[in-house]
Design a protein around this motif. Structure first.
Motif, short mmCIF file in Angstrom:
data_model
loop_
_atom_site.label_atom_id
_atom_site.label_comp_id
_atom_site.label_asym_id
_atom_site.label_seq_id
_atom_site.Cartn_x
_atom_site.Cartn_y
_atom_site.Cartn_z
N TYR A 210 0.80 -1.22 0.00
CA TYR A 210 0.00 0.00 0.00
C TYR A 210 0.84 1.28 0.00
N SER A 211 2.14 1.14 -0.10
CA SER A 211 2.99 2.33 -0.17
C SER A 211 3.10 2.88 -1.59
N ARG A 212 2.70 2.11 -2.55
CA ARG A 212 2.76 2.56 -3.93
C ARG A 212 1.64 3.56 -4.22
N ARG A 213 1.90 4.44 -5.21
CA ARG A 213 0.92 5.45 -5.60
C ARG A 213 0.75 5.44 -7.12
N PHE A 214 -0.46 5.70 -7.52
CA PHE A 214 -0.75 5.76 -8.96
C PHE A 214 -0.57 7.20 -9.44
N THR A 215 0.19 7.38 -10.53
CA THR A 215 0.44 8.72 -11.09
C THR A 215 -0.21 8.84 -12.46
N THR A 216 -0.84 9.97 -12.68
CA THR A 216 -1.47 10.26 -13.98
C THR A 216 -1.54 11.76 -14.18
N GLN A 217 -1.54 12.17 -15.47
CA GLN A 217 -1.59 13.59 -15.81
C GLN A 217 -3.00 14.05 -16.19
N THR A 218 -3.93 13.11 -16.30
CA THR A 218 -5.27 13.47 -16.73
C THR A 218 -6.06 14.10 -15.58
N HIS A 219 -7.00 14.99 -15.95
CA HIS A 219 -7.83 15.66 -14.96
C HIS A 219 -9.30 15.29 -15.14
N SER A 220 -9.57 14.21 -15.84
CA SER A 220 -10.94 13.78 -16.05
C SER A 220 -11.41 12.92 -14.87
N GLU A 221 -12.57 12.23 -15.09
CA GLU A 221 -13.08 11.35 -14.04
C GLU A 221 -12.06 10.27 -13.65
N ILE A 222 -11.29 9.81 -14.64
CA ILE A 222 -10.27 8.80 -14.35
C ILE A 222 -9.22 9.37 -13.42
N GLY A 223 -8.83 10.62 -13.68
CA GLY A 223 -7.86 11.26 -12.80
C GLY A 223 -8.39 11.42 -11.39
N ARG A 224 -9.68 11.81 -11.30
CA ARG A 224 -10.25 11.95 -9.96
C ARG A 224 -10.37 10.60 -9.26
N ALA A 227 -6.99 9.81 -8.04
CA ALA A 227 -6.67 10.62 -6.87
C ALA A 227 -7.36 10.08 -5.62
N ASN A 228 -8.61 9.62 -5.79
CA ASN A 228 -9.33 9.06 -4.64
C ASN A 228 -8.67 7.77 -4.13
N VAL A 229 -8.18 6.97 -5.09
CA VAL A 229 -7.47 5.75 -4.68
C VAL A 229 -6.21 6.11 -3.89
N ASN A 230 -5.47 7.11 -4.40
CA ASN A 230 -4.26 7.54 -3.68
C ASN A 230 -4.57 8.12 -2.31
N ILE A 231 -5.68 8.88 -2.25
CA ILE A 231 -6.09 9.43 -0.95
C ILE A 231 -6.42 8.31 0.03
N LEU A 232 -7.10 7.30 -0.47
CA LEU A 232 -7.44 6.16 0.39
C LEU A 232 -6.17 5.45 0.88
N LEU A 233 -5.18 5.29 -0.02
CA LEU A 233 -3.92 4.67 0.38
C LEU A 233 -3.16 5.53 1.39
N ASP A 234 -3.21 6.85 1.15
CA ASP A 234 -2.55 7.76 2.09
C ASP A 234 -3.18 7.65 3.49
N THR A 235 -4.50 7.55 3.51
CA THR A 235 -5.20 7.45 4.79
C THR A 235 -4.82 6.17 5.52
N ILE A 236 -4.75 5.08 4.77
CA ILE A 236 -4.39 3.79 5.38
C ILE A 236 -2.95 3.83 5.88
N GLU A 237 -2.05 4.46 5.13
CA GLU A 237 -0.63 4.44 5.49
C GLU A 237 -0.32 5.29 6.70
N ALA A 238 -0.77 6.56 6.65
CA ALA A 238 -0.40 7.42 7.79
C ALA A 238 -1.32 8.63 7.84
#
Length: 698
Positions: A210-224, A227-238
Motif C-alpha cells: 500500500y505504499s505505492r501510488r498511482f500517477t497520472t496527468q489526466t484531470h478527467s473522471e479517471i484522474g479523480r 486521486a481518490n485511490v491515492n487518498i485512500l492509500l494515504d489514509t491507510i498508510e499514515a
C-alpha cells in the motif's frame, strides 16, 4: 485477459464518421446539381430573351430578312452546349435554323419532339434531357414569331456532378482519415489511464503493497478516481503524516494568496486591487487635508503588434523590462503599478505641480527611446501618457481614472508617444461623441437623418446628376454634419447601418426626382472603406433595388481613392458586379490618396472626380493648374468621364470645361438641397459675360 472496450468504441466511431461523410457528400452533390441546373435555365432564358429582342426589328420587316436572321443566330455557335436555335414566324413556320456546337457530338432531336411546345407558355422546358427555351419575338404586345434554343442539359450537369465529386472526394477522404486517426488517437489517450489504473488496482490486490501510488496527468473522471485511490492509500498508510502535509500546504497557499492579491505575478509591481484600495484611502485623506494627488496613466504603443507577431512570451519579457525601466527612473516615494495587460499608472509623491508632472512624463517617454533587445531583436515600444489630478475629479477614484484614461487616448489621437494633461473639455467632447454614438440606432429608426442633393452639371449647363449627402437633425444637438458623426459611426461599427439607410432612402426618393427631371440623370451614393469591407453589401444593395424597383441606370456609387485601394482585389470585384447590374462607379478625391497610377489601368470605374483642393487653388497656383490639366488628360486617355467638384465661381467652371471636364459640381450652382427644394433648380445653368454672375435658364 481482460476484454478491452476500445474495439467497440473504435468501431462505432469509424462507422459513424463513414455514414456521416457519405450522407453529407450525397446531400451536397444533390444540392449542387439542382443549383447548377437552375443556373443553366436562368442563363439560357436571359440569352433567349436578349436574342429575341435583337431579332424583333428583323421580324418586323416584311418579308423578314432570313440572311440577317441567320447572321444573328451565328452568335450562338460559340456556346458549347447549345444543340440548335430555330426561328419561326407567327404561324410557327420555320424561317431559319442554326446548329450548335453540341450537335456535332449528340446530334439533333427530331423537330416534332419539341415543336408542339410552341403552343405552350413561353419559357424553359425539359424534353428528353434537353432544355428547350422558347421566347416570343414581340414588340408592344404584337407577336412576330418565336425563337427556340435547344440546349443539352444532361451532359453539363453530369460533368459538373462528376467534377464536384472528383474534386471533393480527395478532400473528403483525407479529412475522414485524419478525423478517424485523431479520434482513435484521443480515444486511446483517454482510455489508457483507465487500463493502467485497472492494472494498478489488480497488482495492489495481489501484492498488498500500500505504499505505492498511482500517477497520472489526466484531470478527467479517471484522474479523480486515481486521486481518490491515492487518498485512500494515504489514509491507510499514515493519517498523521497527511494532516501535517495539509497544514503545511494551507500555510503556503495563504502566503501565496496574500502575495497575489496585492502584487502582479509577472512584474512584481503592485496590482490594480492594491492600488485601488490604497488610492481610495489616499483620496479621502487628501480631501480632508486639502492637498492634491496626480495620476499618470499610460500604456504601450505597438505592444499588441509585438504580442501578435512574436508571441506572449516576448510580450511578457517586455512588460518586465518596462516595469524595471520605469521603477528605475522614479523618485523615492513615487509609486508605479500595473493595472493589467500593457496598462500602467504612476502616482507621484506629493509634488503635483504642472511643471513637475510634465518633467516626470517627459522622463518616462525618454526612458523608452532606446529599443528593447531580446533574442537578437531590437524592439521599439513607445508610451502614450494621460495626466489627471484628483481635484479635477472631485477626489472620486472612478472619475480620476476615467479622466486619466481620456487624456491618454487624446495622446494616442494626437500621434502617440506624447503626454496630455486632462481638461474638462475632454469630458464634454467624449460625452458628445458617446451621445452621438448611442443615438445612431434610434436616429435610423426615428428617421432623424435626411438626404440633401447637390446637382451635377454637364458641359452645356444641364443638370445631369445629383450627389446624395446625409444630414442629421439631432433632437439634442441640432444639425450634426457628416464630418462629425461619420467618424463616430465608423469607430462604433455603425456606419454600415447608415449606408444601408442612405441606399434605402435614395431608392424611395428617386421616383420623386424622376418626376421633376424627366431626362436621364444619376444619383451618386458615397461608400466608405468600412462599407467595402462588409461582405454582404452587394446582396443588400440588390435586395433594396429589387424591393423598391430601382433602375440601376439611375444610380452611381462614389468611393474615395484610398478606400478603393485598401482592399483592391475584393473592391474591384465588388464594383464589377455593380457595373454589370447597371450602376456606374466614381473615384472620389483623386490625387489626395495613394495616387498609384498603376492601379488606373485595372480599376473598374466610370468617372474620375478631381478633388476640390486642386479646383480651389486654380487661380493662385500654377502647379494646381498643371496637375488638374494632367489629371483630366490622363482620364480622357483612359476613356473615363471627369467631374470637377468644388466649383465656386464662373472662372473655375470655364477652366474645367475648357480643359475637357464632362461634369462639374459646386456652390456656384447650388448648395446641397433637401428633396422638397430640388424642384426649384433650373433645368440649365448658363455662363454670362460677367464672370461674377451666373444666369439660370429655366
Amino acid at each position: 485477459m481482460y476484454k478491452s472496450i476500445k474495439t467497440p468504441i473504435a468501431a462505432i466511431l469509424i462507422g459513424a464518421m463513414l455514414v456521416t461523410s457519405a450522407l453529407v457528400t450525397w446531400f451536397a452533390a444533390g444540392i449542387h446539381e439542382d443549383l447548377y441546373t437552375h443556373g443553366v435555365k436562368n442563363d439560357m432564358m436571359a440569352l433567349s430573351q436578349n436574342l429575341a429582342a435583337e431579332l424583333t426589328p428583323l421580324m418586323e420587316q416584311a418579308p423578314a430578312s432570313q440572311v440577317a436572321i441567320a447572321n444573328r443566330l451565328l452568335s450562338l455557335k460559340g456556346y458549347e452546349h447549345i444543340l440548335a436555335a430555330r426561328v419561326y414566324d407567327k404561324n410557327k413556320v420555320l424561317l431559319q435554323s442554326q446548329t450548335g456546337y453540341a450537335s456535332r457530338k449528340l446530334g439533333l432531336p427530331e423537330e416534332g419532339s419539341y415543336r408542339d411546345l410552341l403552343q405552350a407558355t413561353p419559357g424553359a422546358h425539359e424534353v428528353q434531357n434537353h432544355l428547350v427555351v422558347i421566347s416570343p419575338i414581340t414588340d408592344h404586345g404584337k407577336i412576330y414569331g418565336y425563337l427556340t434554343i435547344l440546349n443539352d442539359i444532361n451532359t453539363p450537369v453530369n460533368n459538373s456532378w462528376k467534377t464536384l465529386l472528383y474534386r471533393a472526394m480527395p478532400l473528403v477522404l483525407s479529412t475522414l482519415l485524419l478525423t478517424i486517426a485523431i479520434g482513435l488517437y484521443w480515444m486511446n489517450r483517454w482510455l489508457t489511464p483507465l487500463a493502467r489504473l485497472s492494472d494498478f488496482t489488480h497488482e495492489m490486490a495481489v501484492s498488498k503493497d500500500y505504499s505505492r501510488r498511482f500517477t497520472t496527468q489526466t484531470h478527467s473522471e479517471i484522474g479523480r478516481l486515481a486521486a481518490n485511490v491515492n487518498i485512500l492509500l494515504d489514509t491507510i498508510e499514515a493519517e498523521l503524516s497527511i494532516n501535517q502535509e495539509q497544514n503545511h500546504t494551507l500555510i503556503e497557499q495563504q502566503q501565496t494568496m496574500t502575495r497575489l492579491a496585492n502584487y502582479d505575478s509577472l512584474t512584481g509591481l503592485p496590482n490594480r486591487q492594491f492600488v485601488m484600495d490604497n488610492m481610495r484611502l489616499e483620496l479621502a485623506r487628501a480631501r480632508r487635508q486639502n492637498y492634491d494627488i496626480a495620476l499618470l496613466f499610460f500604456d504601450l504603443d505597438g505592444f499588441k503588434g509585438i504580442n501578435d507577431s512574436l508571441g506572449h512570451e516576448t510580450g511578457d519579457l517586455i512588460l518586465i523590462e518596462v516595469a524595471d525601466r520605469v521603477s528605475g527612473m522614479l523618485r523615492e516615494g513615487d509609486l508605479v503599478a500595473r493595472l493589467g495587460g500593457d496598462e500602467f499608472i504612476i502616482i507621484p509623491d506629493r509634488d503635483v505641480s504642472e511643471v513637475s508632472l510634465k518633467n516626470l512624463a517627459s522622463r518616462v517617454i525618454s526612458a523608452f527611446s532606446e529599443p528593447f533587445h531580446f533574442r537578437g531583436l531590437a524592439l521599439t515600444v513607445g508610451v502614450s501618457i494621460g495626466i489627471a489630478k484628483a481635484s479635477d475629479a472631485n477626489f472620486e477614484l472612478s472619475q480620476l481614472m476615467s479622466n486619466a484614461d481620456l487624456a491618454m487616448y487624446r495622446s494616442k489621437a494626437r500621434g502617440r508617444g506624447i503626454y496630455t494633461i486632462f481638461t474638462h473639455e475632454m469630458v464634454e467632447s467624449h460625452k458628445r461623441k458617446l451621445a452621438i454614438a448611442n443615438s445612431i440606432d434610434q436616429a435610423i429608426i426615428a428617421n432623424e437623418f435626411v438626404l440633401y442633393y447637390q446637382p451635377k452639371v454637364d458641359r452645356d449647363g444641364y443638370v445631369v446628376g445629383f450627389e446624395a449627402l446625409i444630414r442629421w437633425h439631432h433632437p439634442q444637438f441640432g444639425l450634426v454634419m457628416p464630418a462629425e458623426f461619420i467618424p463616430v459611426a465608423e469607430q462604433s461599427g455603425k456606419v454600415t447601418a447608415i449606408t444601408h439607410w442612405v441606399i434605402e432612402r435614395v431608392s424611395i426618393e428617386l421616383p420623386l426626382l424622376q418626376s421633376v427631371f424627366l431626362h436621364k440623370f444619376r444619383v451618386a451614393i458615397n461608400l466608405s472603406g468600412h462599407d467595402l469591407r462588409h461582405g454582404g453589401l452587394f446582396d443588400m444593395i440588390h435586395q433594396v433595388f429589387e424591393r423598391q424597383q430601382v433602375d440601376p441606370d439611375y444610380i452611381e456609387f462614389e468611393v474615395t481613392e484610398s478606400a478603393y485601394l485598401e482592399n483592391f482585389a475584393f473592391v474591384n470585384k465588388f464594383f464589377k458586379r455593380l457595373s454589370n447590374m447597371g450602376c456606374t462607379i466614381s473615384l472620389d478625391d483623386f490625387g489626395t490618396g495613394y495616387s498609384s497610377l498603376s492601379y488606373l489601368t485595372q480599376i473598374a470605374i466610370d468617372t474620375l472626380k478631381i478633388d476640390r483642393q486642386f479646383i480651389r487653388e486654380l487661380s493662385s497656383s500654377e502647379r494646381s493648374r498643371l496637375v488638374t490639366g494632367s489629371i483630366i488628360d490622363l482620364a480622357k486617355r483612359l476613356s473615363l468621364n471627369v467631374c470637377a467638384e468644388g466649383i465656386e465661381d464662373v472662372s473655375q467652371w470655364e477652366y474645367a470645361i475648357g480643359q475637357g471636364c464632362d461634369q462639374v459640381q459646386g456652390y456656384l450652382f447650388s448648395r446641397p438641397l433637401p428633396l422638397d427644394q430640388v424642384s426649384t433648380l433650373p433645368a440649365r445653368f448658363e455662363r454670362g459675360g460677367d464672370l461674377a454672375a451666373l444666369q439660370c435658364v429655366q
